[in-house]
Scaffold this motif. Structure first.
Motif, PDB file in Angstrom:
ATOM      1  N   ARG A 287      94.630   8.855  82.316  1.00  0.00           N
ATOM      2  CA  ARG A 287      94.920  10.213  82.763  1.00  0.00           C
ATOM      3  C   ARG A 287      96.305  10.645  82.347  1.00  0.00           C
ATOM      4  NH1 ARG A 287      91.263  11.507  87.711  1.00  0.00           N
ATOM      5  NH2 ARG A 287      92.598  13.320  87.873  1.00  0.00           N
ATOM      6  N   SER A 288      97.250   9.711  82.384  1.00  0.00           N
ATOM      7  CA  SER A 288      98.622  10.073  82.023  1.00  0.00           C
ATOM      8  C   SER A 288      98.724  10.427  80.539  1.00  0.00           C
ATOM      9  CB  SER A 288      99.594   8.938  82.360  1.00  0.00           C
ATOM     10  OG  SER A 288      99.582   7.951  81.360  1.00  0.00           O
TER      11      SER A 288
ATOM     12  N   GLY B  95      96.415  12.169  79.175  1.00  0.00           N
ATOM     13  CA  GLY B  95      95.639  13.387  79.025  1.00  0.00           C
ATOM     14  C   GLY B  95      94.148  13.157  78.878  1.00  0.00           C
TER      15      GLY B  95
ATOM     16  N   VAL C 182      90.951  17.460  84.389  1.00  0.00           N
ATOM     17  CA  VAL C 182      92.225  17.151  85.000  1.00  0.00           C
ATOM     18  C   VAL C 182      92.788  18.292  85.813  1.00  0.00           C
ATOM     19  CG1 VAL C 182      92.839  15.317  83.459  1.00  0.00           C
ATOM     20  CG2 VAL C 182      93.342  17.665  82.822  1.00  0.00           C
ATOM     21  N   THR C 183      92.444  19.507  85.497  1.00  0.00           N
ATOM     22  CA  THR C 183      92.996  20.578  86.319  1.00  0.00           C
ATOM     23  C   THR C 183      92.341  20.607  87.687  1.00  0.00           C
ATOM     24  OG1 THR C 183      91.427  22.274  85.645  1.00  0.00           O
ATOM     25  CG2 THR C 183      93.367  21.985  84.285  1.00  0.00           C
TER      26      THR C 183
ATOM     27  N   ARG D  35      91.947  18.573  89.964  1.00  0.00           N
ATOM     28  CA  ARG D  35      92.609  17.931  91.077  1.00  0.00           C
ATOM     29  C   ARG D  35      93.885  18.626  91.514  1.00  0.00           C
ATOM     30  NH1 ARG D  35      96.189  14.161  89.264  1.00  0.00           N
ATOM     31  NH2 ARG D  35      95.636  12.892  91.034  1.00  0.00           N
ATOM     32  N   LEU D  36      94.314  19.556  90.737  1.00  0.00           N
ATOM     33  CA  LEU D  36      95.532  20.244  91.132  1.00  0.00           C
ATOM     34  C   LEU D  36      95.277  21.221  92.256  1.00  0.00           C
ATOM     35  CD1 LEU D  36      97.096  20.841  87.681  1.00  0.00           C
ATOM     36  CD2 LEU D  36      98.043  19.500  89.545  1.00  0.00           C
TER      37      LEU D  36
ATOM     38  N   ARG E  51     105.105   8.094  88.274  1.00  0.00           N
ATOM     39  CA  ARG E  51     103.673   7.774  88.287  1.00  0.00           C
ATOM     40  C   ARG E  51     103.457   6.341  88.752  1.00  0.00           C
ATOM     41  NH1 ARG E  51     102.723   9.161  83.353  1.00  0.00           N
ATOM     42  NH2 ARG E  51     101.846  11.207  83.869  1.00  0.00           N
TER      43      ARG E  51
ATOM     44  N   ASP F 180      98.034  15.463  85.632  1.00  0.00           N
ATOM     45  CA  ASP F 180      97.483  14.317  86.372  1.00  0.00           C
ATOM     46  C   ASP F 180      98.073  14.201  87.777  1.00  0.00           C
ATOM     47  OD1 ASP F 180      99.882  12.906  86.234  1.00  0.00           O
ATOM     48  OD2 ASP F 180      99.080  11.256  85.066  1.00  0.00           O
TER      49      ASP F 180
END
Lengths: 472, 472, 472, 472
Positions: A258-259, A261, A467-468, A470-471, B255, B309
């Motif tokens: 995830r980090s 991308g 990924v968006t 979860r924001l 992180r 993330d």
């Protein structure tokens, strides 16, 4: 101002919504949440006194096996009726189960068949993951993209199990399609070679008891396969979901991906959070056999940390019911070697009480996170619009929890058809008292009121950007 | 049903709420959001046609310097009036600025003084971080815990800057207090020794121009200090916030700390996302000097990934206004060496348009993430109840954005008192058209309607459990 | 062909050289290894039958405190005579101890004083690390660079301990000098603030017993400081050595730093490899007090892995002898709180047998690695030419080991002056039978033959390029 | 004292030995290094004046394809005669090439056939890796273990290439055998599915030119496969070697695996260190096609760091010679799509000069590291006793380098049979002037003196414990 008739009012409960947690009333009209507020003035035919109770969205369980023929040709123990009534009793109001293709089958036919079964039996709303076991036969080029566009936007791939597993190139081909058609690809990620090597070795040494199941699915098998799937997702740009992460390293691989991308999400299940590998040394250990197998306390801590920091976003049941008899676990005899005993255990009904007990009653992460992990995030991830949250206009799928109620699980006290409860002996605090599906009450005072097949199929909307998600 | 009078109705806008994004109406009564729904039936004295517009919560900017005396004894260019009108023009309706203690001062006096200034000038609601520059003098044992219990739940610590920086033991002592009193500790995290060594070296070599500022604050200074603060947080169990993360490594350290269960959160700022170190080689580079300094394109990519993330949860302005004259940047003369030029640039007004342009207009991460990063998460993180989201019962702090409006920033087109715009020449698409603070319209059609000091101080509620915050 | 007279021939031993391990003879002339080969034809005045024995280079112990005044003003228990005879008995033939500056002292004087003490007492060859406790007073600009150029190429810095510790800027200033003058900077790396905070807290709670020493030096203190020193080394480009790494995380930080090209090396010590923190709960726990304190089994495993993969390159003793009486451990009384008890334990004599027992007798990593870690790498790292390996032309510093001999350590069976053996009760297999220093026999059949002060000071040659060192 | 006749004396050269680098003489007797020392007194029939020259062990190239039939049925351009004369001209005196099994073949026959070819043509000593392409047919149970015990202790596995690649279970089965029989398993590690997917996609889009080769072998293919092989090694405990690491991530995966105790080693090759992917956009790009393909500058830096910190221990040539005509690269026509052009390029002769130029002439890491990476470590890793170092008793395989000599590589100036030099246009400083194999001079003043097939097969001794190797 709502002018339409209110059918049900739930009054005075502590309501958990995306906007926060507060005591308020909920009005239900036409199966939808029509009003949220303090002291709804009008009255309704049905009024529920929820003072002292928690009003939560019904659970969304996006990983369960229902009325499914396994790759090995074994039908699991539940019909949609038995599975979904069990779900409802456990506070869950949406399931995503599998349309399980086998070699030679056309995907459209497979999906049609499972949809018919669900129409005939499902008490609650539901959707399907398409298990891709044969991507030839025009399935990849015709059936699958067409079904995706019709709302079957989730594909399940096995990296192991002889008759269903896909090789790397097929996986990547599917991922490329999924990226282009906005589908999500879910993985049972374990390395087939490691499992094959260990199974052969253990059997050749006469190690056939259920306890050897754990050794036959070593943690490296999961770790390796999760890494591989993340690399494929990174390469193709597709969105993926890692099912049932069970190891510290597995969670860390997802975090690191995830980090970078990579559009990867992950789930885990209660049996990884609440059981360790030593259950396979207990009596009747076939009850506890599942894949991947249970792991260690250290892994459990890592999974909780991964839920806390957002790496693991979903908790599902992986409900896979097999009876402890010749119809299920012992289809190959009572003394069948571990690799001929069906994997899986029932969990639709216990998932939420187990998680509630720890997250809410014991306070680990809290009730908002409980709702997020077990309802909101599953619904959003799979594009199940109108599900998973208490929001005006959403379906009135509600579970009213009594945070003080307790239950000590017995040997066979669930409402599915598996015939046993793998969590026998565990006491949970906090239980769903009343459960509604689209405004209709299914469970009242912890008693099932109906098994009518009123559930509807839910199309998945074009699942959004990974990924968006979860924001928000 | 709401029986109270509706003061304002905003009709037909696309409203972003925690429950989702949809076209709906908003009713405002008594400064609160009183109703959300489709086609509010009643009428109101003020009706706004928001069709085609986005209705968002007003921005929450939890890192800005207003009317503040720096450690070096320099007063910044803004009063609360000028700063907050600028904020409002930029779509921001809540600020958290600093109550800046200096050596020898009692914290209660400091906070009281800043609160008085804000009462006198702030157009919008506001809170304070207490800068802890002197923890002796009973401050740590008396003033600070008392102030925390009164709602000043955020402490700011500098690890560098001679007159205000705290040594490691003091920092740990403060963290232990914050853990026990449910406060959040925010850090300007840069290693003082590295900065001191480089500054001395550069000056001794005659390298005094603004461009050497970047070399005097090397990335290792930030990386080291972020790691150190995370280790302290891990040890004490306190909640911390890393201000203005600017490097790839800094984000990765956060992180990894989170994956170990450390209760650390992080923010970044537009000047790290939209500027690189080469701005310091432009003319009048003093305009762009800030600490930490701008970095590289690679860092920018890493920061965006870290927002995606969930590692970086907030985007703030770090508004620090100094005029380009003897009152500000050039207090030590036009040719002052870099270390005698005030750090900082104005940003309250540009923060949201810059982020909107990339996140919404260009589509990077999307409008829900924009709201989350710039309003909802800042409000939740600092316990600013009723702020940062469009929710019934919340304060009617609203910004109605025209997603099609564009503006090319000029040399001096902001409403603060810094006298220049560091983003001169940048064109943004998407601007706040109308802005409301507690239901009162401050900005209409991009024009400021009032500078009346109507802002109120916001106590911070006991900030909740850190890592769980982001799950919701 | 060697024409000069051979003084000593060691025949038939299994000789470990950089070129491999083989049975061969060694000829010694004029204090040097003059010949290596099969069946040396000539005879010599002294002939040693080493059949069945291992012939190894004498150990090089680059971290020991001898005749040193601590920062707290306490003289340790050993003179050069007692310390180095103990070293010799344990198979070690070179020491690097400390020239310990205190505030206000000129470094040249300090080094001169220690050199005089060593000349008067040292049985074996030796060099010094300069402890930099005061870099003002022209020390950084004059004394230290001059001494470096004369061969004192190692500087030791403490990041903790009130009277000697250096702040970050001073450390970086020293590193910049070291980089330019080809010196190596060694660190006692623990965070002073964490230790200060915990010490104050424990004492205030009345927790004064030795066992609280471990809590007062938490692992985070080491982890943080190692990371910080690595960042400083990365920034300056200087070569550094992290003394006594005790934690898993510490080793990993060094590993990652090396992968980025940072010129960092690391050592650990037997008490971290063979003791865990629970020793501090035993009787007379002051015996075991050292800093950093002992850790856990998990850390021990990580340290062994770090030796195996080359991250930790040296194993030294950190010999720090204090008697269990008022002259040493109890200078502040028998009931002194933990922070007033001298840190350290004797180890010069036990270092090699303990390591041999595990590495050679038990086979962990093997005899070549044993020699590398305890002799060759220390000599190369510090530029001690002619030491640490069996090579023609090198000094005839040799230890002939009997791999079958065993010894159970007693309460007070060492040859230093500490008066106790912290490894009492441990049985080791493998002991040095005969030991030579520059060709002269010091130990014969495990008996000390001489205590004559024949040791010479060793200049350190310009230590070479750090990371390349380990490739050879 | 040596009594036997000395055949050759090399006088006054700077000799690099495991014990250090010094000016000394070397005596050679009976093909062995019989004496090392200052001023060897006796005289010899052949005396070489090496003053001003570097005397190094002959290179050991443990990865080269000679007289090998590829999986695609293509014979490469070299015979053992042409390949090994080229090696000798480049300073290399030992090769390990492949005994390439194809489906249906018995391994014993395969090894026998290649051994016969080598006996007939090899100018220098040599060994073989067994390519395992068919482990059925009793190969895994009979031929391979028997051959291992006879000294063929290296097995090569391909994870890609249709006709030779092994599936995961077969790989794990082989690893388990290798662990039990003390063999080393070497991998061409690239994910077959990614390559298959991309190749199909590119071809379907008409992208057939050589430059698309890079896209068809994406970096994720290598990264994934290296991780997978490391996980298999971790699980089985076998020793493995990752051939031709080309990416930053690949090196990091190896580093992390080693830190966990995995017995993995790694090599890289000059074309990854000195070429980047853009070579495939040059004319006649087929010259540069190899797998994995060249990468980026960032990867090169990471590979150098990985050599410096010991993660990558060997540099080999991966010599794979195909002529630029129908016998080789263009077997499927001049316009064949990229996937029908043979992979590989000649490198036996250029490997050492290229590495010397950077490591010694330009000073990157230095001459000791050069010898370690290109001779000592390869010999030790594969158990090639008596090779790879200048040690008394070792084979007199020597290369005397003129550090001042320069050469600008031409289009076709190598002594293999590939017909082109991929490094055409590159100037190297430092060349092997004289080369000896077992004491016999092969190259004198950069001219080849003999092509006589005097090379001998070298059994591999039981390769020792992996990670400990590098400590010595």
């Amino acid at each position: 101002m709502q002018s339409k008739q209110i059918d049900t009012i739930i009054r005075g409960g502590t309501v958990v919504t995306p906007s926060g947690t507060a005591v308020q009333d909920i009005g239900v009209s036409g199966g939808k949440i029509s009003e949220l507020g303090n002291a709804i003035a009008s009255s309704a035919p049905t009024e529920i006194d929820a003072r002292g109770l928690l009003v939560l969205p019904g659970g969304v369980d996006t990983h369960c096996h229902i009325e499914q023929m396994s790759g090995a040709g074994l039908m699991n123990a539940d019909t949609f009726r038995t599975a979904t009534r069990s779900a409802a009793m456990g506070g869950t109001t949406t399931t995503v189960s599998f349309a399980a293709q086998h070699a030679g089958q056309k995907m459209r036919q497979v999906v049609g068949d499972y949809a018919a079964l669900a129409r005939k039996g499902a008490v609650i709303d539901h959707a399907f993951h398409m298990i891709a076991a044969d991507i030839g036969n025009d399935n990849l080029t015709e059936d699958i993209p067409a079904l995706i566009s019709e709302g079957h936007r989730s594909i399940k791939i096995f990296t192991t199990y002889a008759k269903v597993r896909q090789d790397d190139k097929s996986i990547i081909d599917i991922l490329a399609l999924a990226r282009d058609t906005e589908a999500l690809v879910c993985f049972h990620a374990e390395n087939d070679g490691l499992i094959g090597h260990m199974t052969e070795k253990l059997l050749s040494e006469g190690k056939t008891a259920p306890k050897y199941h754990a050794a036959s699915h070593p943690r490296e098998a999961e770790i390796e396969a999760i890494d591989r799937m993340c690399r494929f997702a990174e390469f193709t740009g597709a969105r993926i979901m890692i099912f049932h992460v069970s190891t510290r390293e597995g969670a860390e691989i997802v975090r690191q991906a995830r980090s970078r991308g990579v559009r990867v999400q992950a789930e885990t299940c209660p049996h990884y959070l609440f059981m360790t590998a030593d259950v396979l040394e207990r009596e009747n250990a076939a009850r506890f056999m599942c894949s991947p197998p249970q792991r260690s306390r250290d892994d459990q801590e890592a999974l909780w940390n991964a839920m806390a920091d957002g790496t693991i976003e979903l908790v599902t049941s992986d409900h896979a019911p097999y009876r402890m008899d010749a119809s299920g676990k012992f289809a190959h005899g009572e003394d069948a070697p571990f690799n001929q005993i069906a994997n899986g255990m029932p969990g639709l009904e216990t998932r939420l009480p187990l998680m509630f007990d720890t997250m809410v009653s014991s306070g680990r992460l809290g009730v908002e996170a409980f709702v997020q992990l077990t309802a909101t995030a599953p619904a959003r991830t799979f594009g199940l619009d109108g599900k998973g949250a208490i929001v005006e206009g959403f379906d009135a799928d509600l579970a009213i929890w009594d945070p003080e109620a307790t239950h000590n699980y017995g040997a066979n006290d669930l409402h599915d058809n598996a015939g046993y409860n793998p969590f026998e002996g565990t006491t949970v605090k906090g239980l769903p008292l009343h459960v509604f599906s689209r405004g209709k009450i299914l469970v009242r005072d912890r008693s099932l009121l109906t098994e009518a097949p009123q559930g509807r199929w839910l199309p998945m909307s074009a699942v959004f950007g990974g990924v968006t998600a979860r924001l928000v």
